[in-house]
Design a protein around this motif. Structure first.
Motif, PDB file in Angstrom:
ATOM      1  N   LEU A 138       0.802  -1.218   0.000  1.00  0.00           N
ATOM      2  CA  LEU A 138       0.000   0.000   0.000  1.00  0.00           C
ATOM      3  C   LEU A 138       0.838   1.273   0.000  1.00  0.00           C
ATOM      4  CD1 LEU A 138      -2.766  -1.065   2.567  1.00  0.00           C
ATOM      5  CD2 LEU A 138      -2.720  -1.386   0.089  1.00  0.00           C
ATOM      6  N   SER A 171      -8.070   1.797   0.877  1.00  0.00           N
ATOM      7  CA  SER A 171      -6.947   0.935   0.501  1.00  0.00           C
ATOM      8  C   SER A 171      -6.926  -0.329   1.349  1.00  0.00           C
ATOM      9  CB  SER A 171      -5.621   1.685   0.650  1.00  0.00           C
ATOM     10  OG  SER A 171      -5.525   2.751  -0.271  1.00  0.00           O
ATOM     11  N   LYS A 208       2.296   2.807   2.365  1.00  0.00           N
ATOM     12  CA  LYS A 208       1.896   3.697   3.464  1.00  0.00           C
ATOM     13  C   LYS A 208       2.234   2.994   4.779  1.00  0.00           C
ATOM     14  CE  LYS A 208      -0.278   7.214   5.408  1.00  0.00           C
ATOM     15  NZ  LYS A 208      -1.735   7.410   5.294  1.00  0.00           N
ATOM     16  N   GLU A 229     -12.233  -3.772  -5.981  1.00  0.00           N
ATOM     17  CA  GLU A 229     -11.881  -2.358  -6.123  1.00  0.00           C
ATOM     18  C   GLU A 229     -13.027  -1.493  -5.626  1.00  0.00           C
ATOM     19  OE1 GLU A 229     -11.135  -2.134 -10.306  1.00  0.00           O
ATOM     20  OE2 GLU A 229      -9.002  -2.503 -10.062  1.00  0.00           O
ATOM     21  N   ASP A 283      -8.661   7.655   2.104  1.00  0.00           N
ATOM     22  CA  ASP A 283      -7.809   6.875   1.207  1.00  0.00           C
ATOM     23  C   ASP A 283      -7.223   5.661   1.926  1.00  0.00           C
ATOM     24  OD1 ASP A 283      -8.233   8.529  -0.952  1.00  0.00           O
ATOM     25  OD2 ASP A 283      -6.491   9.773  -0.558  1.00  0.00           O
ATOM     26  N   ASP A 284      -6.795   5.868   3.180  1.00  0.00           N
ATOM     27  CA  ASP A 284      -6.256   4.753   3.955  1.00  0.00           C
ATOM     28  C   ASP A 284      -7.298   3.653   4.110  1.00  0.00           C
ATOM     29  OD1 ASP A 284      -3.906   6.172   4.326  1.00  0.00           O
ATOM     30  OD2 ASP A 284      -4.485   6.931   6.298  1.00  0.00           O
ATOM     31  N   GLU A 341      -9.615  -2.796   0.325  1.00  0.00           N
ATOM     32  CA  GLU A 341      -9.206  -3.576  -0.842  1.00  0.00           C
ATOM     33  C   GLU A 341      -8.149  -4.620  -0.466  1.00  0.00           C
ATOM     34  OE1 GLU A 341     -10.008  -0.156  -4.290  1.00  0.00           O
ATOM     35  OE2 GLU A 341      -7.963  -0.766  -3.821  1.00  0.00           O
TER      36      GLU A 341
END
Length: 389
Positions: free
Chosen positions: A182, A204, A184, A265, A200-201, A207
């Protein structure tokens, strides 16, 4: 085969109807996606080329080789995910003969049965929508349940009172693996970090967990000090299917509405009434049509799509119609045919000329043009195929 499987009794023709219903549901998807969908549900493996030769036959041939109880389990999972009336009715017809499961086959959040007072009377300020803080709270509840029930043991491992940590497929340093995938840091442990996730975290991680969840099927209970289940057999497809049902029930209520696609997704939901249009495959074998339509849909619906991305998606659909134009001339009169292309040509979509209209509100007009062209492609292709017949 266990005693429960041996006791199953079905009405004449039931299993054939069940296989046909599953095959018809999956066959509405793109041939490019059918092999992956079949793998996800545990139906079998194969190639896109084989699926292009007949999607229904592709699915049905694999179902014929599976034990009856496995076909039934697959049907139950698909029925929970798709909510198909025919499949649900078939399964309901044998409920008196098959003992119901001890718990909901897809526990957790489901679609709300009805709006309650505040939402129904318009007195709820958010109109039934939830914010990021609420989304994270609901997702935490589901994450805790999946972890407790062993859905992450295959990949994340578990703690044992005797052996300390027993690693799963991701090894001992899961935080580093998440950093690698990822890009991150500080996402793991999820239960501790979830509150500080950005949108966003969170998306992600949703997913990432889709790729690393699997339903536990068989194992041994470690009774010492109430250690719990040590699962050994898992079904990834069933775990992912249940995960999608639960996650989509809360994603659909967040902001403008999102969903986790069958390939894992996070994508924006389309406007009300467009679900079938987005999911139904264009009925043509020409990959220059079906492949580009699928790519345009994905480009338009991706969560962070820009106005330029959406304009490109509309342009791609207009190009598909241009590809079909020689055949369109045979099913539409000249005036209607010209009108289709005037929209794209006059609104700075396909070309860039001074006389084109460029002062329109793209958020409104691109959405209208995208769904207009998508619906037109479906209609034109059906007219072309009808003309051939």
């Amino acid at each position: 085969m266990n005693s429960r499987s041996q006791s199953l009794a079905f009405p004449p023709g039931f299993l054939k109807k069940l296989r046909d219903a599953i095959g018809q549901l999956i066959a509405v998807s793109s041939a490019n996606d059918v092999p992956a969908i079949c793998r996800r549900y545990g139906i079998g493996d194969g190639t896109r080329e084989e699926a292009m030769g007949g999607k229904f036959r592709y699915v049905n041939n694999r179902l014929l080789g599976l034990p009856n109880e496995q076909v039934l389990a697959i049907a139950r999972t698909i029925s929970q995910e798709e909510g198909d009336a025919e499949l649900l009715a078939l399964l309901a017809s044998i409920e008196p003969k098959v003992a119901p499961p001890k718990s909901d086959p897809v526990p957790g959040f489901g679609a709300p049965t009805r709006p309650y007072y505040a939402e129904r009377t318009g007195k709820q300020p958010a109109g039934g929508k939830i914010d990021l803080k609420t989304l994270k709270a609901l997702y935490r509840s589901e994450y805790d349940r999946w972890e407790r029930d062993g859905y992450f043991q295959e990949h994340f491992g578990m703690y044992c009172v005797d052996a300390d940590f027993l690693p799963g497929k991701l090894g001992c340093d899961i935080g580093t693996r998440m950093l690698y995938h990822l890009n991150k840091s500080d996402l793991w442990p999820i239960a501790e970090q979830l509150d500080i996730y950005s949108e966003d975290d969170l998306f992600s991680v949703i997913e990432f967990l889709f790729d690393h969840i699997s339903k536990p099927l068989d194992g041994q209970h470690h009774s010492y000090n109430d250690c719990g289940m040590h699962w050994q057999t898992f079904d990834r497809a069933l775990g992912q299917a249940e995960y999608r049902v639960s996650v989509n029930a809360i994603l659909g209520r967040y902001a403008n509405g999102y969903e986790l696609s069958p390939t894992g997704e996070v994508m924006e939901l389309g406007p009300p009434g467009t679900a079938n249009l987005l999911q139904t495959e264009v009925p043509i074998a020409d990959h220059n049509v079906s492949g580009r339509v699928d790519a345009a849909i994905k480009k338009y619906r991706q969560r962070r799509s820009t106005m330029d991305d959406r304009r490109d998606a509309v342009r791609d659909l207009a190009d598909v119609l241009e590809w079909l134009r020689p055949q369109v001339k045979q099913v539409l009169d000249r005036k209607d045919e010209a009108a289709l292309f005037d929209i794209a040509n006059n609104f700075s979509i396909r070309h860039h000329k001074p006389e084109q209209k460029s002062d329109y509100d793209p958020a409104i007009w691109l959405s209208w043009m995208f769904y207009f062209y998508l619906a037109t492609i479906h209609a034109v292709v059906r007219m072309i195929e009808k003309g051939k017949a």
